[in-house]
Design a protein around this motif. Structure first.
Motif, PDB file in Angstrom:
ATOM      1  N   GLN A  94      54.474  50.815  48.040  1.00  0.00           N
ATOM      2  CA  GLN A  94      55.475  49.855  47.588  1.00  0.00           C
ATOM      3  C   GLN A  94      56.245  49.274  48.768  1.00  0.00           C
ATOM      4  O   GLN A  94      56.585  48.096  48.779  1.00  0.00           O
ATOM      5  N   GLN A  95      56.493  50.092  49.795  1.00  0.00           N
ATOM      6  CA  GLN A  95      57.226  49.617  50.970  1.00  0.00           C
ATOM      7  C   GLN A  95      56.428  48.593  51.770  1.00  0.00           C
ATOM      8  O   GLN A  95      57.019  47.744  52.432  1.00  0.00           O
ATOM      9  N   ILE A  96      55.094  48.680  51.725  1.00  0.00           N
ATOM     10  CA  ILE A  96      54.298  47.684  52.448  1.00  0.00           C
ATOM     11  C   ILE A  96      53.762  46.615  51.488  1.00  0.00           C
ATOM     12  O   ILE A  96      52.817  45.908  51.802  1.00  0.00           O
ATOM     13  N   ALA A  97      54.401  46.527  50.325  1.00  0.00           N
ATOM     14  CA  ALA A  97      54.118  45.485  49.326  1.00  0.00           C
ATOM     15  C   ALA A  97      52.681  45.504  48.812  1.00  0.00           C
ATOM     16  O   ALA A  97      52.084  44.460  48.587  1.00  0.00           O
ATOM     17  N   CYS A  98      52.140  46.686  48.610  1.00  0.00           N
ATOM     18  CA  CYS A  98      50.803  46.827  47.998  1.00  0.00           C
ATOM     19  C   CYS A  98      50.975  47.276  46.552  1.00  0.00           C
ATOM     20  O   CYS A  98      51.836  48.091  46.243  1.00  0.00           O
ATOM     21  N   THR A  99      50.132  46.734  45.695  1.00  0.00           N
ATOM     22  CA  THR A  99      50.173  47.173  44.308  1.00  0.00           C
ATOM     23  C   THR A  99      49.472  48.528  44.195  1.00  0.00           C
ATOM     24  O   THR A  99      48.514  48.813  44.917  1.00  0.00           O
ATOM     25  N   LEU A 100      49.968  49.335  43.279  1.00  0.00           N
ATOM     26  CA  LEU A 100      49.353  50.646  43.072  1.00  0.00           C
ATOM     27  C   LEU A 100      48.009  50.480  42.385  1.00  0.00           C
ATOM     28  O   LEU A 100      47.892  49.724  41.411  1.00  0.00           O
ATOM     29  N   PRO A 101      47.006  51.171  42.876  1.00  0.00           N
ATOM     30  CA  PRO A 101      45.693  51.078  42.234  1.00  0.00           C
ATOM     31  C   PRO A 101      45.716  51.717  40.847  1.00  0.00           C
ATOM     32  O   PRO A 101      46.474  52.653  40.595  1.00  0.00           O
ATOM     33  N   GLN A 102      44.891  51.177  39.961  1.00  0.00           N
ATOM     34  CA  GLN A 102      44.740  51.756  38.626  1.00  0.00           C
ATOM     35  C   GLN A 102      43.874  53.015  38.730  1.00  0.00           C
ATOM     36  O   GLN A 102      42.859  53.001  39.414  1.00  0.00           O
ATOM     37  N   ILE A 103      44.296  54.052  38.050  1.00  0.00           N
ATOM     38  CA  ILE A 103      43.564  55.313  38.099  1.00  0.00           C
ATOM     39  C   ILE A 103      43.121  55.666  36.695  1.00  0.00           C
ATOM     40  O   ILE A 103      43.938  55.723  35.769  1.00  0.00           O
ATOM     41  N   SER A 104      41.826  55.881  36.546  1.00  0.00           N
ATOM     42  CA  SER A 104      41.328  56.278  35.234  1.00  0.00           C
ATOM     43  C   SER A 104      41.250  57.803  35.169  1.00  0.00           C
ATOM     44  O   SER A 104      40.906  58.463  36.149  1.00  0.00           O
ATOM     45  N   THR A 105      41.590  58.331  34.019  1.00  0.00           N
ATOM     46  CA  THR A 105      41.551  59.777  33.823  1.00  0.00           C
ATOM     47  C   THR A 105      40.118  60.218  33.579  1.00  0.00           C
ATOM     48  O   THR A 105      39.446  59.687  32.687  1.00  0.00           O
ATOM     49  N   PRO A 106      39.632  61.166  34.387  1.00  0.00           N
ATOM     50  CA  PRO A 106      38.258  61.640  34.178  1.00  0.00           C
ATOM     51  C   PRO A 106      38.154  62.424  32.874  1.00  0.00           C
ATOM     52  O   PRO A 106      39.158  62.925  32.364  1.00  0.00           O
ATOM     53  N   SER A 107      36.958  62.513  32.352  1.00  0.00           N
ATOM     54  CA  SER A 107      36.773  63.341  31.159  1.00  0.00           C
ATOM     55  C   SER A 107      36.433  64.756  31.628  1.00  0.00           C
ATOM     56  O   SER A 107      35.567  64.948  32.476  1.00  0.00           O
TER      57      SER A 107
END
Length: 136
Positions: free
Chosen positions: A81-94
């Motif tokens: 967030q400090q370097i202005a990057c969006t957080l990657p989406q993380i999918s929950t493994p099964s």
């Protein structure tokens, strides 16, 4: 899902070559680190729940690792967030739902071993990134 069908392919891998290490970029590396740490956190949390559900003991060290993974992923989130990057989406493994105590014991060994190896590589990556940032 039986253990024979569950091979932990959802755990992150660190397979860096010399070429890859020399071309690291801060935002991409932090995004990948955040994603990987969060994935390990999900796996460790699942392992703790599986042990508790089977009335197997959970070591204080395992609980400490889970807390550490949470703190590290939060730290990476803040840095992104400090370097202005969006957080990657993380999918929950099964995760497997019907395991025997022996299966949980095996996974309770494999997950921390894979995390240990990952942390060794991540440390190298972070040291390289630090040296690149300090040269700027």
């Amino acid at each position: 899902m039986e253990l024979t069908e569950y091979n932990l392919d959802s755990l992150p891998e660190m397979e860096h070559t010399a070429n890859h290490l020399s071309s690291l970029k801060l935002n991409d590396s932090l995004s990948q680190l955040y994603t990987d740490l969060f994935s390990f956190k999900l796996h460790v949390d699942w392992m703790i729940d599986a042990r508790v559900n089977m009335s197997l003991p959970v070591s204080p060290k395992t609980l400490e690792v889970a807390k550490g993974l949470h703190n590290l992923s939060s730290f990476c989130s803040t840095a992104l967030q400090q370097i202005a990057c969006t957080l990657p989406q993380i999918s929950t493994p099964s995760f497997p739902t019907q395991l025997k105590a022996w299966d949980v014991a095996l996974l309770s060994y494999e997950i921390p071993e894979r995390l240990r190896f990952y942390c060794q590589w991540s440390t190298r990556v972070l040291l390289l990134l630090r040296s690149k940032v300090q040269r700027l």
